[in-house]
Enzyme design. Sequence first.
Site, PDB file in Angstrom:
ATOM      1  N   TYR A 152       0.851  -1.207   0.000  1.00 44.50           N
ATOM      2  CA  TYR A 152       0.000   0.000   0.000  1.00 44.50           C
ATOM      3  C   TYR A 152       0.882   1.250   0.000  1.00 44.50           C
ATOM      4  CZ  TYR A 152      -3.461   3.458   1.560  1.00 44.50           C
ATOM      5  OH  TYR A 152      -4.267   4.571   1.662  1.00 44.50           O
ATOM      6  N   LYS A 156       1.166   4.258  -2.888  1.00 44.17           N
ATOM      7  CA  LYS A 156       0.929   5.670  -2.601  1.00 44.17           C
ATOM      8  C   LYS A 156       2.172   6.522  -2.909  1.00 44.17           C
ATOM      9  CE  LYS A 156      -3.341   5.202  -1.684  1.00 44.17           C
ATOM     10  NZ  LYS A 156      -4.363   5.848  -2.523  1.00 44.17           N
ATOM     11  N   ILE A 185      -7.955   9.053   8.532  1.00 47.52           N
ATOM     12  CA  ILE A 185      -9.243   9.698   8.284  1.00 47.52           C
ATOM     13  C   ILE A 185     -10.353   8.702   8.614  1.00 47.52           C
ATOM     14  CG2 ILE A 185     -10.647  10.897   6.540  1.00 47.52           C
ATOM     15  CD1 ILE A 185      -7.896  12.284   7.110  1.00 47.52           C
TER      16      ILE A 185
HETATM   17  P1  NAP Z   1     -13.214   3.885   1.444  1.00 50.07           P
HETATM   18  O1  NAP Z   1     -14.201   4.553   2.330  1.00 50.07           O
HETATM   19  O2  NAP Z   1     -12.911   2.429   1.646  1.00 50.07           O
HETATM   20  O3  NAP Z   1     -13.640   4.160  -0.078  1.00 50.07           O
HETATM   21  C1  NAP Z   1     -12.911   3.604  -1.123  1.00 50.07           C
HETATM   22  C2  NAP Z   1     -13.504   4.055  -2.426  1.00 50.07           C
HETATM   23  O4  NAP Z   1     -12.709   3.521  -3.496  1.00 50.07           O
HETATM   24  C3  NAP Z   1     -14.933   3.548  -2.624  1.00 50.07           C
HETATM   25  O5  NAP Z   1     -15.698   4.574  -3.203  1.00 50.07           O
HETATM   26  C4  NAP Z   1     -14.761   2.402  -3.610  1.00 50.07           C
HETATM   27  O6  NAP Z   1     -15.860   2.214  -4.474  1.00 50.07           O
HETATM   28  C5  NAP Z   1     -13.577   2.875  -4.424  1.00 50.07           C
HETATM   29  N1  NAP Z   1     -12.911   1.764  -5.090  1.00 50.07           N
HETATM   30  C6  NAP Z   1     -12.174   0.782  -4.522  1.00 50.07           C
HETATM   31  N2  NAP Z   1     -11.787  -0.111  -5.463  1.00 50.07           N
HETATM   32  C7  NAP Z   1     -12.300   0.323  -6.642  1.00 50.07           C
HETATM   33  C8  NAP Z   1     -12.265  -0.168  -7.971  1.00 50.07           C
HETATM   34  N3  NAP Z   1     -11.603  -1.296  -8.297  1.00 50.07           N
HETATM   35  N4  NAP Z   1     -12.908   0.531  -8.935  1.00 50.07           N
HETATM   36  C9  NAP Z   1     -13.585   1.660  -8.634  1.00 50.07           C
HETATM   37  N5  NAP Z   1     -13.661   2.174  -7.387  1.00 50.07           N
HETATM   38  C10 NAP Z   1     -13.027   1.504  -6.407  1.00 50.07           C
HETATM   39  O7  NAP Z   1     -11.793   4.582   1.563  1.00 50.07           O
HETATM   40  P2  NAP Z   1     -11.365   6.107   1.816  1.00 50.07           P
HETATM   41  O8  NAP Z   1     -10.773   6.160   3.164  1.00 50.07           O
HETATM   42  O9  NAP Z   1     -12.431   7.041   1.423  1.00 50.07           O
HETATM   43  O10 NAP Z   1     -10.152   6.181   0.779  1.00 50.07           O
HETATM   44  C11 NAP Z   1     -10.192   6.993  -0.384  1.00 50.07           C
HETATM   45  C12 NAP Z   1      -8.770   7.219  -0.833  1.00 50.07           C
HETATM   46  O11 NAP Z   1      -8.063   7.880   0.224  1.00 50.07           O
HETATM   47  C13 NAP Z   1      -7.988   5.940  -1.119  1.00 50.07           C
HETATM   48  O12 NAP Z   1      -7.186   6.121  -2.253  1.00 50.07           O
HETATM   49  C14 NAP Z   1      -7.150   5.760   0.124  1.00 50.07           C
HETATM   50  O13 NAP Z   1      -5.978   5.024  -0.140  1.00 50.07           O
HETATM   51  C15 NAP Z   1      -6.858   7.201   0.485  1.00 50.07           C
HETATM   52  N6  NAP Z   1      -6.479   7.415   1.882  1.00 50.07           N
HETATM   53  C16 NAP Z   1      -7.353   7.122   2.892  1.00 50.07           C
HETATM   54  C17 NAP Z   1      -6.939   7.352   4.202  1.00 50.07           C
HETATM   55  C18 NAP Z   1      -7.817   7.062   5.388  1.00 50.07           C
HETATM   56  O14 NAP Z   1      -7.319   7.124   6.531  1.00 50.07           O
HETATM   57  N7  NAP Z   1      -9.089   6.757   5.217  1.00 50.07           N
HETATM   58  C19 NAP Z   1      -5.669   7.891   4.465  1.00 50.07           C
HETATM   59  C20 NAP Z   1      -4.830   8.160   3.390  1.00 50.07           C
HETATM   60  C21 NAP Z   1      -5.258   7.940   2.105  1.00 50.07           C
HETATM   61  P3  NAP Z   1     -16.963   1.044  -4.262  1.00 50.07           P
HETATM   62  O15 NAP Z   1     -17.229   0.953  -2.788  1.00 50.07           O
HETATM   63  O16 NAP Z   1     -18.129   1.554  -5.054  1.00 50.07           O
HETATM   64  O17 NAP Z   1     -16.387  -0.225  -4.817  1.00 50.07           O
END
Ligand code: NAP
Length: 244
Positions: A152, A156, A185
């Site tokens: 992961y 990133k 987050i």
């Molecule tokens: P999340 O709530 O798990 O949401 C993930 C999103 O990605 C969902 O909308 C999902 O869509 C979509 N997704 C996953 N696989 C996919 C695929 N193969 N095709 C199309 N869509 C796909 O996660 P989040 O925390 O909002 O994360 C969003 C971004 O922020 C990610 O890139 C993550 O790495 C980054 N991030 C998150 C955090 C954190 O602490 N939460 C920190 C740093 C970075 P479906 O559900 O419709 O499949």
Amino acid sequence: MRRIALITGGSRGIGAACVRRFARSGYAVVFLANRSVDAAEALKAELRAEGLDVDYRVCDVSNGAQVRDVIGGILRTYRRIDALVNCAGVAHIGLFTDMTEEEWDALFAVNVRSVFSVTKAVLPGMISRQTGAVVNVSSMWGEVGASCEVAYSATKAAIIGLTKALAKEAGPSGVRINCVTPGVIDTDMNAQLTDEDREALADETPLGRIGDADEVAQTILFLCSEGASFITGQVLGVSGGLVI
Ligand code: NAP
């Protein structure tokens, strides 16, 4: 003129917060969902009830052919995209030594190759209009690395490299490419954290808490705005100071 935003990963979490922020700021928003179609439908209904212009398409962003088809259709309908947010992503927690090549490739396909294929489908239009903004969602782990999240972290970090290089390539065409590196987050991605984990992470964070998806969305909206017109190739941390 009405501005159009395309947001991947818009069905949940940070992406859904971006859909709300961009739509409420006057963008027409089209977002991509994959598995969470019910959540996407509910989000569209919520924002349309406010009179906002929001729609979504179902697309697995790890599938390049699907991405080309779906974005081709979006461009035929909307004519252009002014702001692109590459937010879709998945986590993988486990020991490096336990990870298979298939798991490695699958993670890179969702987290990195998707940024390549989605941006490649959108960028030519931005270049020909000599304007546009792309924001890629990386992670603080791409900057500092996380134990038990080696792949992961590598995905990133790749997004940070892609952002900086593409900013240099697309800058002369008037297109800005930036990325955000969120800290911890409060989304489904962190649903496995126990209360003790959350408390410990909050304690380590200078601002004393974990972040909200909307705080990341506001930063992304700013990076797409006129206020960020001289900002490109930057990596903006949204981590409450967890990484300084
Ligand atoms: P999340 O709530 O798990 O949401 C993930 C999103 O990605 C969902 O909308 C999902 O869509 C979509 N997704 C996953 N696989 C996919 C695929 N193969 N095709 C199309 N869509 C796909 O996660 P989040 O925390 O909002 O994360 C969003 C971004 O922020 C990610 O890139 C993550 O790495 C980054 N991030 C998150 C955090 C954190 O602490 N939460 C920190 C740093 C970075 P479906 O559900 O419709 O499949």
